[in-house]
Motif scaffolding. Structure first.
Motif, short mmCIF file in Angstrom:
data_model
loop_
_atom_site.label_atom_id
_atom_site.label_comp_id
_atom_site.label_asym_id
_atom_site.label_seq_id
_atom_site.Cartn_x
_atom_site.Cartn_y
_atom_site.Cartn_z
N ILE A 3 100.99 98.27 -16.99
CA ILE A 3 100.16 98.49 -18.19
C ILE A 3 100.59 97.55 -19.31
CG2 ILE A 3 99.55 100.16 -19.97
CD1 ILE A 3 99.84 102.36 -17.86
N PHE A 4 101.90 97.39 -19.49
CA PHE A 4 102.41 96.51 -20.54
C PHE A 4 101.97 95.07 -20.30
CE2 PHE A 4 105.75 93.60 -21.96
CZ PHE A 4 105.75 93.87 -23.32
N VAL A 5 102.11 94.58 -19.06
CA VAL A 5 101.71 93.20 -18.75
C VAL A 5 100.21 93.02 -18.93
CG1 VAL A 5 101.57 91.49 -16.88
CG2 VAL A 5 103.66 92.83 -17.20
N PHE A 6 99.42 94.01 -18.53
CA PHE A 6 97.97 93.89 -18.68
C PHE A 6 97.58 93.81 -20.15
CE2 PHE A 6 93.91 96.05 -19.43
CZ PHE A 6 93.06 95.25 -18.65
N VAL A 7 98.13 94.69 -20.98
CA VAL A 7 97.81 94.68 -22.41
C VAL A 7 98.28 93.38 -23.05
CG1 VAL A 7 98.27 95.82 -24.61
CG2 VAL A 7 97.83 97.19 -22.56
N PHE B 86 94.95 86.73 -23.69
CA PHE B 86 95.07 85.34 -23.28
C PHE B 86 94.09 85.03 -22.14
CE2 PHE B 86 97.02 81.81 -20.96
CZ PHE B 86 97.25 80.92 -21.99
N TYR B 87 93.93 85.95 -21.19
CA TYR B 87 92.97 85.76 -20.10
C TYR B 87 91.55 85.66 -20.64
CZ TYR B 87 89.97 87.03 -16.18
OH TYR B 87 88.96 87.05 -15.25
N TRP B 88 91.21 86.53 -21.59
CA TRP B 88 89.87 86.50 -22.18
C TRP B 88 89.63 85.18 -22.92
CZ3 TRP B 88 85.89 89.71 -21.39
CH2 TRP B 88 84.78 89.60 -22.24
N MET B 89 90.63 84.67 -23.58
CA MET B 89 90.52 83.40 -24.28
C MET B 89 90.28 82.27 -23.29
SD MET B 89 93.29 81.74 -26.90
CE MET B 89 94.61 81.87 -25.69
N VAL B 90 90.95 82.29 -22.14
CA VAL B 90 90.80 81.23 -21.15
C VAL B 90 89.41 81.23 -20.54
CG1 VAL B 90 91.61 80.40 -18.91
CG2 VAL B 90 93.26 81.10 -20.63
N ILE B 91 88.94 82.40 -20.11
CA ILE B 91 87.63 82.42 -19.46
C ILE B 91 86.51 82.12 -20.45
CG2 ILE B 91 88.42 84.03 -17.70
CD1 ILE B 91 86.89 86.25 -19.15
N THR B 92 86.67 82.52 -21.70
CA THR B 92 85.65 82.21 -22.71
C THR B 92 85.61 80.72 -23.00
OG1 THR B 92 86.03 84.38 -23.72
CG2 THR B 92 84.83 82.76 -25.03
N ALA B 93 86.77 80.06 -22.98
CA ALA B 93 86.82 78.62 -23.25
C ALA B 93 86.11 77.82 -22.16
CB ALA B 93 88.27 78.16 -23.37
N PHE B 94 86.07 78.34 -20.94
CA PHE B 94 85.45 77.61 -19.82
C PHE B 94 84.05 78.11 -19.49
CE2 PHE B 94 89.94 76.74 -19.09
CZ PHE B 94 89.92 75.38 -18.79
N LYS B 95 83.56 79.11 -20.21
CA LYS B 95 82.22 79.62 -19.94
C LYS B 95 81.16 78.76 -20.63
CE LYS B 95 82.60 84.59 -19.00
NZ LYS B 95 82.22 85.94 -19.50
N PRO B 96 80.08 78.41 -19.95
CA PRO B 96 78.97 77.74 -20.65
C PRO B 96 78.26 78.69 -21.60
CG PRO B 96 78.38 78.21 -18.37
CD PRO B 96 79.83 78.58 -18.51
N ASP B 97 77.48 78.14 -22.51
CA ASP B 97 76.83 78.97 -23.53
C ASP B 97 75.88 79.99 -22.92
OD1 ASP B 97 78.15 77.75 -25.63
OD2 ASP B 97 76.64 76.18 -25.85
N ASN B 98 75.18 79.62 -21.84
CA ASN B 98 74.24 80.58 -21.26
C ASN B 98 74.95 81.81 -20.70
OD1 ASN B 98 75.46 79.19 -19.21
ND2 ASN B 98 73.61 78.94 -17.97
N GLU B 99 76.18 81.64 -20.18
CA GLU B 99 76.93 82.80 -19.71
C GLU B 99 77.50 83.61 -20.87
OE1 GLU B 99 79.72 82.54 -16.50
OE2 GLU B 99 78.81 80.69 -15.75
N LEU B 100 77.88 82.93 -21.94
CA LEU B 100 78.41 83.64 -23.10
C LEU B 100 77.36 84.53 -23.75
CD1 LEU B 100 80.55 80.84 -24.81
CD2 LEU B 100 81.40 82.89 -23.67
#
Length: 294
Positions: free
Chosen positions: A34-38, A43-57
């Motif tokens: 739980i601690f590692v996930f929180v 950081f994981y959300w930041m990474v996937i958002t940085a690589f998502k195209p606008d249509n997916e966002l």
């Protein structure tokens, strides 16, 4: 076998249930997971958002926790269509210079307070630490007046000279604790051999205090890198801004947030600090331990 040994063995056997697999899952694995996930999910959300195209966002359907068609368009926009490289350079210069200047001042202050033992040294040390507790939201108003009077507004020097106001107090307090852990007999022997205070500081204290210096340096560098209030107040030109301020002020158009570029900038901005921590994490932990164990 003596009675005492038998009692100890019985107590040890009675505690075996704590080492059982279900017990380990409840007391160790699940809380740690739980601690590692929180800790890592932002950081994981930041990474996937940085690589998502606008249509997916902007899409309301689909899996928001995964990237279907990764793209580097946000990084291209960030690096070639904005002043982000200049912001990154400004942040590096300001952080490095202010960190080294603060460390130099903190070393002299901590050594004087802990090793020279003058009258009122403990009160001075407490006052320095209490100065760190003053919120930057209170200090930036008088500091802004000083910056304007000195003609430093909208320059890197405005940040380089104001960041030590919150870096020096904590670094001094941290180094005081670490210097306290170094045996005073080493200095006494050096004084008997005719060494000066400067030679003792340079040749004895500082080599032994490397973990403490690295801990204070990492702390100061991280605070300088992430500082927002002073950078927002004292800097107005786009080419002089730092990464935290540039991302927020330049990548938001009114109520339109360019989330891909924002997260790409945050990702690139967090990498230098992560690299510094990864290289010096052992010294950082030992330095913090030596500083607070007294």
């Amino acid at each position: 076998m003596s009675k005492k040994s038998k009692d100890l063995q019985q107590e040890t056997q009675g505690m075996d249930f704590l080492q059982s697999v279900p017990r380990r899952w409840i007391t160790t694995y699940i809380p740690l997971g739980i601690f590692v996930f929180v800790l890592l999910f932002p950081f994981y959300w930041m990474v996937i958002t940085a690589f998502k195209p606008d249509n997916e966002l902007l899409r309301q359907t689909g899996n928001p926790f995964w990237v279907v068609a990764p793209t580097l368009a946000h990084f291209k926009k960030l690096l070639f269509e904005t002043q982000y490289p200049a912001w990154l350079l400004n942040t590096v210069i300001v952080s490095v210079v202010s960190t080294f200047a603060s460390l130099a001042a903190s070393v002299f202050a901590a050594y004087a307070i802990e090793r020279l033992r003058f009258q009122g040294s403990k009160q001075v040390g407490l006052g320095i630490f209490l100065a760190y507790l003053i919120p930057p939201s209170i200090l930036f108003i008088p500091l802004a007046a000083i910056v304007f009077k000195l003609g430093l507004f909208d320059t890197r020097w405005a940040l380089i000279l104001t960041y030590p106001t919150f870096l020096i107090p904590f670094c001094t307090w941290l180094l005081m604790g670490y210097f306290r852990s170094i045996p005073y007999e080493l200095e006494e022997c050096a004084l008997i051999d005719g060494a000066t205070r400067w030679e003792i500081l340079v040749k004895i204290i500082l080599p032994l205090a490397v973990p403490g210096l690295i801990s204070a340096g990492i702390f100061a560098f991280t605070l300088s890198w992430n500082e927002f209030i002073y950078a927002l107040t004292f800097i107005s030109s786009s080419e002089v801004k730092t990464v935290p301020v540039g991302i927020v002020t330049e990548l938001v158009d009114g109520d339109v947030y360019h989330w891909g570029a924002l997260m790409a900038g945050a990702l690139l901005g967090s990498l230098p600090v992560a690299v510094v921590y990864s290289f010096f994490v052992e010294y950082y932990v030992s330095g913090m331990t030596g500083a607070v164990k007294e």
